[in-house]
Design an enzyme around this catalytic site. Structure first.
Site, short mmCIF file in Angstrom:
data_model
loop_
_atom_site.label_atom_id
_atom_site.label_comp_id
_atom_site.label_asym_id
_atom_site.label_seq_id
_atom_site.Cartn_x
_atom_site.Cartn_y
_atom_site.Cartn_z
N SER A 20 51.85 23.24 64.90
CA SER A 20 50.75 24.11 65.46
C SER A 20 49.34 23.25 65.29
O SER A 20 49.12 22.24 66.04
CB SER A 20 50.62 25.31 64.68
OG SER A 20 49.87 26.35 65.21
N ASP A 47 57.21 29.26 73.26
CA ASP A 47 56.08 29.34 72.29
C ASP A 47 54.87 30.25 72.74
O ASP A 47 54.31 30.00 73.61
CB ASP A 47 55.73 27.90 71.97
CG ASP A 47 55.08 27.94 70.53
OD1 ASP A 47 54.23 28.75 70.39
OD2 ASP A 47 55.26 27.10 69.85
N HIS A 78 57.53 30.15 67.74
CA HIS A 78 56.67 29.12 67.40
C HIS A 78 57.10 27.82 66.62
O HIS A 78 57.25 27.99 65.64
CB HIS A 78 55.41 29.95 66.76
CG HIS A 78 53.96 29.08 66.52
ND1 HIS A 78 53.67 28.19 67.60
CD2 HIS A 78 53.19 28.85 65.23
CE1 HIS A 78 52.62 27.68 66.97
NE2 HIS A 78 52.36 28.04 65.63
#
Length: 492
Positions: free
Chosen positions: A212, A431, A461
């Site tokens: 991320s 995602d 994610h």
């Protein structure tokens, strides 16, 4: 203020362990390269991680332009490699910005068990986060008050004023808490810390796994230190070409796509299902739902936050179905519980501070400061993209860094890394928080011969450890054996 985080931490869907760290002892000015590993300490109500986990504190300059000046402490955690053929250390950042690596690393160890055979697993709390001079901008009572009174999608002039006044108040609280640190928690500052960590660990090159926001951090490191890049994997990739508005637009598309996929899985038409959820949110905006949680009510903002959390992982979809059904019947308890999980609120009403750190870091990074007038021009576009998330993320462009005490540093980060070894960039087509397109853009900006894209046609994610043997084996082969896959490899 409760918000959908623009670069959401992986810790939103991982059970966190709160731990403290041992100290390297010296609080004075030093070169920061000595680590005195010792037992991790318990923090709060959570016990220290057992087994082989060790903690230490590393001193780094507060201001990297004054390397011999005042230092701050960074909390680190590690578990040594289990095999005999050790490659060195593998440094993890789990996202945010604002996620605690010290808390998350033990929870992630099972996922990384094969990597641990040849690497010491290492993570840290970046500057301004948790045990590394963590910044707390509000106390629990202030958070509760804002949570119940501030509308994240203001509909009237009075609600707009309250929204912006709350945003400015939050920034003042951060400045008061952080002091001089407020201007020294940028992604660039943390990337320089990473190179100091590399030196302290005794590694010639940095082996790194960023997830991320950790992908942006890895890209910035590669730009600053291309010759020090070892085996680097970036998973759930932040688009480095997007400015603050672009990130909000990307997330609006990403969360709507995830919601569409969820609705399809339940046999519902995505357009009709989204309309029904948007109408539910409008009704909650007009009249918050009762809950069984000590008189608390489910506001529209909390309801939206509760919808967001289970979209991070396909395993959360059944919980979303149950919570939406209950809300349609007038009970907001389940959506509130999901929102509390996202907001790090425990059963006693205490809140975590990762979103505080996130805001301080991202507002120092981001130069772009859209006005209310500019945001209102964007709202029709955002609402067209998503009737559920559009207004919330559109308003976020104005409120997130409104009247912030320190100026932002750039519009987009610089991640070009000519001369660096190949970097494995992993994108997931489903995602919600970091849409797939960011992976290709990151690879392009890293440069020809550097960025290598691996695609997973999945949901949630992040890709590694999410159920794809193809993804896991490809990443493991790269990190453990240096086997670089063909650029564009697809795992379905």
């Amino acid at each position: 203020m409760t918000r959908i985080t623009r670069w959401a931490a992986l810790t939103a869907v991982i059970t966190l362990l709160a731990v403290g760290c041992g100290s390297s002892g010296d609080d004075g000015k030093n070169d920061g390269t000595a680590l005195d590993w010792g037992r991790c300490k318990a923090s709060g109500d959570a016990p220290a991680p057992g087994g082989d986990w060790q903690c230490a504190t590393l001193r780094v300059p507060l201001d990297w332009s004054e390397p011999d000046g005042t230092t701050i402490g960074l909390a680190l955690i590690r578990a040594k490699a289990t095999g005999d053929d050790r490659l060195g250390s593998l440094l993890f950042n789990f996202g945010g910005p604002g996620g605690s690596g010290v808390s998350t690393m033990p929870s992630y160890a099972d996922t990384a068990a094969e990597l641990r055979e040849r690497y010491d697993l290492v993570s840290w709390d970046p500057r301004g986060v948790a045990a590394s001079e963590g910044i707390r901008c509000r106390d629990d009572a202030e958070i509760r008050a804002a949570e119940s009174s501030v509308d994240g999608t203001p509909d009237t002039p009075a609600e707009e004023r309250a929204y912006l006044e709350d945003a400015a108040d939050f920034g003042r609280g951060c400045q008061e808490a952080a002091g001089k640190l407020m201007a020294h928690v940028s992604t660039t500052d943390t990337a320089r810390d990473m190179d100091r960590i590399r030196q302290a660990l005794g590694d010639d090159r940095l082996n790194y796994f960023g997830i991320s926001y950790g992908t942006e951090l890895g890209g910035v490191y590669a730009h600053l230190f291309p010759q020090k890049v070892g085996r680097m994997t970036l998973d759930a990739v932040v688009d480095p070409s997007a400015d603050a508005v672009g990130h909000a637009r990307n997330q609006t598309r990403g969360f709507q796509l995830a919601l569409d996929n969820y609705l399809k899985s339940t046999g519902r038409d995505p357009q009709e299902g989204s309309r029904e959820i948007a109408e539910l949110l409008e009704r909650i905006d007009a009249e918050p739902l009762p809950t069984s949680s000590s008189g608390r009510k489910l506001t529209q903002t909390l309801a939206l936050t509760g919808i967001v959390l289970p979209l991070y992982s396909k395993s959360g979809w059944p919980a979303l179905t149950s919570a939406l059904r209950a809300a349609e019947k007038g009970d907001g308890t389940e959506l509130l519980a999901l929102a509390d999980g996202y907001n790090e609120r425990d059963s006693s009403g205490r809140y975590g501070t990762s979103t505080h750190s996130q805001r301080v870091i991202s507002c120092l990074d981001d130069k772009q400061r859209p006005t209310v007038a500019e945001t209102k021009k964007l709202l029709p576009e955002f609402e067209e993209i998503s009737p559920v998330f559009g207004a919330f993320l559109g308003w976020d462009t104005a409120g997130w860094c409104h009247d912030w005490p320190v100026p932002g540093r750039h519009v987009t980060p610089e991640v070009s890394a000519p001369g660096a070894d190949p970097v494995l960039v992993v994108g997931n087509t489903g995602d919600p928080a970091t849409p797939y397109e960011g992976a290709r853009r990151m690879a392009d900006e890293l440069g020809e011969g550097v960025g290598v894209v691996l695609t997973w046609k999945g949901e949630g994610h992040g890709a590694y450890g999410s159920g794809s043997d193809c993804v896991d084996s490809t990443v493991n082969a790269y990190l453990l054996n240096g086997t670089v896959p063909e650029d564009g490899k697809v795992c379905s």
